[in-house]
Design an enzyme around this catalytic site. Structure first.
Site, PDB file in Angstrom:
ATOM      1  N   TYR A 128       1.004  -1.135   0.218  1.00 47.99           N
ATOM      2  CA  TYR A 128       0.120   0.214  -0.026  1.00 47.99           C
ATOM      3  C   TYR A 128       1.181   1.184  -0.054  1.00 47.99           C
ATOM      4  O   TYR A 128       1.758   0.806   0.673  1.00 47.99           O
ATOM      5  CB  TYR A 128      -0.966  -0.169   1.220  1.00 47.99           C
ATOM      6  CG  TYR A 128      -1.812   1.031   1.126  1.00 47.99           C
ATOM      7  CD1 TYR A 128      -3.195   0.901   0.249  1.00 47.99           C
ATOM      8  CD2 TYR A 128      -2.015   2.573   1.964  1.00 47.99           C
ATOM      9  CE1 TYR A 128      -3.860   2.177  -0.246  1.00 47.99           C
ATOM     10  CE2 TYR A 128      -2.667   3.260   1.831  1.00 47.99           C
ATOM     11  CZ  TYR A 128      -3.920   3.122   0.903  1.00 47.99           C
ATOM     12  OH  TYR A 128      -4.427   4.509   0.775  1.00 47.99           O
ATOM     13  N   GLN A 192     -10.731   0.272   1.629  1.00 55.02           N
ATOM     14  CA  GLN A 192     -10.905  -0.756   1.137  1.00 55.02           C
ATOM     15  C   GLN A 192      -9.382  -1.498   0.651  1.00 55.02           C
ATOM     16  O   GLN A 192     -10.185  -2.314  -0.485  1.00 55.02           O
ATOM     17  CB  GLN A 192     -12.088  -0.213   0.372  1.00 55.02           C
ATOM     18  CG  GLN A 192     -11.483   0.860  -0.581  1.00 55.02           C
ATOM     19  CD  GLN A 192     -11.294   2.550   0.355  1.00 55.02           C
ATOM     20  OE1 GLN A 192     -11.499   2.452   1.110  1.00 55.02           O
ATOM     21  NE2 GLN A 192     -12.078   3.013  -0.516  1.00 55.02           N
ATOM     22  N   ASN A 219      -2.642   6.051   6.482  1.00 58.16           N
ATOM     23  CA  ASN A 219      -4.002   6.804   7.659  1.00 58.16           C
ATOM     24  C   ASN A 219      -4.549   5.940   8.572  1.00 58.16           C
ATOM     25  O   ASN A 219      -4.295   5.019   8.574  1.00 58.16           O
ATOM     26  CB  ASN A 219      -4.648   7.469   7.562  1.00 58.16           C
ATOM     27  CG  ASN A 219      -6.735   7.118   6.754  1.00 58.16           C
ATOM     28  OD1 ASN A 219      -5.911   6.077   6.354  1.00 58.16           O
ATOM     29  ND2 ASN A 219      -6.776   8.164   4.879  1.00 58.16           N
ATOM     30  N   THR A 242       4.151  10.145  11.559  1.00 60.18           N
ATOM     31  CA  THR A 242       5.183   9.909  11.263  1.00 60.18           C
ATOM     32  C   THR A 242       5.579  11.095  12.730  1.00 60.18           C
ATOM     33  O   THR A 242       5.358  11.707  13.331  1.00 60.18           O
ATOM     34  CB  THR A 242       5.818  10.793  10.211  1.00 60.18           C
ATOM     35  OG1 THR A 242       7.115   9.944  10.167  1.00 60.18           O
ATOM     36  CG2 THR A 242       5.715  12.074   9.834  1.00 60.18           C
ATOM     37  N   HIS A 267       4.465  16.218   7.115  1.00 65.85           N
ATOM     38  CA  HIS A 267       4.157  14.839   6.887  1.00 65.85           C
ATOM     39  C   HIS A 267       1.817  15.585   6.883  1.00 65.85           C
ATOM     40  O   HIS A 267       1.913  14.941   5.764  1.00 65.85           O
ATOM     41  CB  HIS A 267       4.461  13.846   7.339  1.00 65.85           C
ATOM     42  CG  HIS A 267       5.591  13.332   6.677  1.00 65.85           C
ATOM     43  ND1 HIS A 267       4.905  12.462   5.401  1.00 65.85           N
ATOM     44  CD2 HIS A 267       6.657  12.804   7.081  1.00 65.85           C
ATOM     45  CE1 HIS A 267       6.592  12.234   5.153  1.00 65.85           C
ATOM     46  NE2 HIS A 267       7.487  12.705   6.141  1.00 65.85           N
ATOM     47  N   ASP A 367      14.044   8.910   4.413  1.00 61.80           N
ATOM     48  CA  ASP A 367      13.097   8.479   3.566  1.00 61.80           C
ATOM     49  C   ASP A 367      13.252   8.820   1.831  1.00 61.80           C
ATOM     50  O   ASP A 367      12.437   8.229   1.928  1.00 61.80           O
ATOM     51  CB  ASP A 367      12.150  10.076   3.775  1.00 61.80           C
ATOM     52  CG  ASP A 367      11.645  10.307   5.167  1.00 61.80           C
ATOM     53  OD1 ASP A 367      12.055   9.724   5.171  1.00 61.80           O
ATOM     54  OD2 ASP A 367      10.972  11.355   5.351  1.00 61.80           O
ATOM     55  N   GLU A 421       2.865 -35.699  30.511  1.00 62.48           N
ATOM     56  CA  GLU A 421       1.915 -34.260  29.604  1.00 62.48           C
ATOM     57  C   GLU A 421       0.600 -35.267  29.350  1.00 62.48           C
ATOM     58  O   GLU A 421      -0.357 -34.242  28.501  1.00 62.48           O
ATOM     59  CB  GLU A 421       2.448 -33.822  27.877  1.00 62.48           C
ATOM     60  CG  GLU A 421       3.592 -33.373  28.506  1.00 62.48           C
ATOM     61  CD  GLU A 421       4.001 -31.822  27.452  1.00 62.48           C
ATOM     62  OE1 GLU A 421       4.142 -30.744  27.281  1.00 62.48           O
ATOM     63  OE2 GLU A 421       2.713 -32.394  26.447  1.00 62.48           O
TER      64      GLU A 421
END
Length: 439
Positions: A128, A192, A219, A242, A267, A367, A421
């Site tokens: 993404y 989505q 976000n 950030t 940002h 970055d 066990e």
């Protein structure tokens, strides 16, 4: 513009994690908004995605797949200087990623007893890339390069549709995809997009197959979708807004410190900029520089909002020792060390997504062209999580290779522990092999 917190008289009872500025980022509170979105994509597929893209991005689409000719056109029209910058960034990132690759670890535990720790790339990933306040083309590189280096066989990428570009993602993002050879690109944003990757959908031009892992920043709705769908699909992290922390003493250059605080505030209005310093003089000088430099920036309101927010501030400490305690408690996404003997101080940092040493290693370098990855843990998660790397796109498989002699060596231990066990079937699965051999 930026508030000040004085911890110079703080005693051992003070919890620095609470005392240092922190953004509100309540993922749980957003679940009620995001869950209906992910459910709609699961139940109605492409129809739901097109409705959500129209609602949130103001874009009417008939399909979400980016055509191959659009990718080729974006690369052909890319500014040569931007292309040169991307190519340099890719080359540096590929070099560091190549050094992260792990080889299989083989352990021989005796005759006929071997365990191999094998590293296997994830089969298919969905990446993404945000496109809201800024088209983060660098995030294409930061996601794609480590995935390719790890040997991921199938890579899909999603970025929000942009009304001004005919419903396609930003052309610079498309150009970066083409430059890296990523052909499966979708114009889908927000929660989505994460749901599309998690469930898979039929499109007008084919099918988006579900992925094994989703990575990349976003976000709060993107982050919340990751939490909602975790388990249905693997995720890298729940990265929030950030943040930068700078540990500085009176040797630091105020203009550099101010510029670096501004660089992250640029940002997002929720971005966090935190200065931790032993020097009240430096704090005053940084305040003056912020007033001067912010006024000259492009995104003045966004930056002012971030710097004035509760998530940002200048923290005064007694000495570098206390400063280290504070920044280790804060566990910043990005941590700069601008002190005397910065490399020595940096060696004592335990909690940070990435550490930048000295006056000439600003976060902006990381970055784009440092060779490090900028997809990093936020919100204090650097105390337990790491940034995106080749390792994020691989998984470990233990391969157990024992013969009769190797099993015989530990058979009594296995059966004893199985019976301890109260799992007699486990013990029988060992005994039957030797009983059969004696007949």
């Amino acid at each position: 513009m930026i508030r000040r917190i004085d911890l110079r008289d703080a005693d051992a009872s003070v919890d620095y994690r609470q005392a240092v500025p922190r953004a509100d980022f309540d993922v749980e509170a957003a679940v009620h908004v995001v869950k209906p979105i992910t459910d709609a994509v699961r139940d109605r597929g492409l129809e739901a995605i097109l409705e959500l893209n129209a609602k949130f991005d103001g874009v009417e689409q008939s399909d979400i797949a980016v055509p191959a000719e659009a990718l080729a056109k974006a690369l052909a029209e890319l500014d040569p200087q931007i292309r040169a910058g991307l190519e340099e960034s890719i080359a540096r990132l590929r070099a560091t990623c190549a050094n992260e690759l792990e080889t299989d670890a083989v352990t021989d535990l005796g005759p006929g007893a071997r365990v191999t720790h094998r590293k296997v790339p994830v089969g298919r990933v969905g990446l993404y890339v945000p496109g809201g306040l800024a088209p983060l083309v660098s995030s294409v590189l930061m996601n794609v390069v480590p995935a390719q280096t790890a040997g991921v066989g199938s890579i899909a990428l999603a970025s929000p549709p942009q009304k001004e570009f005919g419903g396609l993602p930003h052309p610079t993002i498309l150009a970066a995809c083409a430059l890296l050879g990523v052909e499966e690109v979708y114009a889908v944003g927000g929660a989505q997009a994460i749901a599309m990757f998690a469930y898979g959908v039929e499109t007008s031009s084919g099918r988006v197959d579900r992925v094994d892992l989703v990575t990349g920043p976003g976000n709060i709705y993107v982050v919340t979708a990751k939490r909602v769908l975790k388990g249905q699909v693997g995720i890298d992290s729940e990265a929030g807004p950030t943040e930068i922390a700078i540990l500085a003493d009176d040797t630091a250059e105020a203009a550099y410190v101010a510029a670096d605080l501004i660089s992250q505030a640029e940002h997002d209005p929720l971005a966090a900029s935190v200065l931790v310093t032993t020097s009240e003089r430096l704090a005053d000088e940084v305040d003056a520089e912020l007033d001067k430099q912010v006024a000259a920036t492009k995104h003045v309101e966004r930056i002012r909002t971030a710097l004035a927010g509760k998530q940002s501030g200048t923290v005064l400490v007694r000495d570098v020792e206390q400063g280290l305690d504070v920044v280790n408690a804060y566990a910043a996404e990005h941590l700069e060390i601008q002190t005397q003997n910065a490399d020595v101080v940096a060696s004592r940092v335990r909690n940070a997504g990435a550490v930048f040493i000295g006056s000439f290693a600003p976060v902006s370098l990381g970055d784009y062209c440092a060779g490090s990855n900028h997809v990093l843990p936020t919100g204090g998660c650097a105390c337990h999580s790491s940034g995106l790397s080749v390792r994020a796109f691989t998984k470990s498989v233990h391969v157990v290779d024992y013969d009769r002699e190797g099993l015989a060596k530990v058979a009594d231990h296995v059966t004893t522990l199985a019976e301890a066990e109260d799992l007699p079937g486990h013990a029988a699965a060992v005994r039957v092999r030797f009983a059969a051999g004696e007949e």
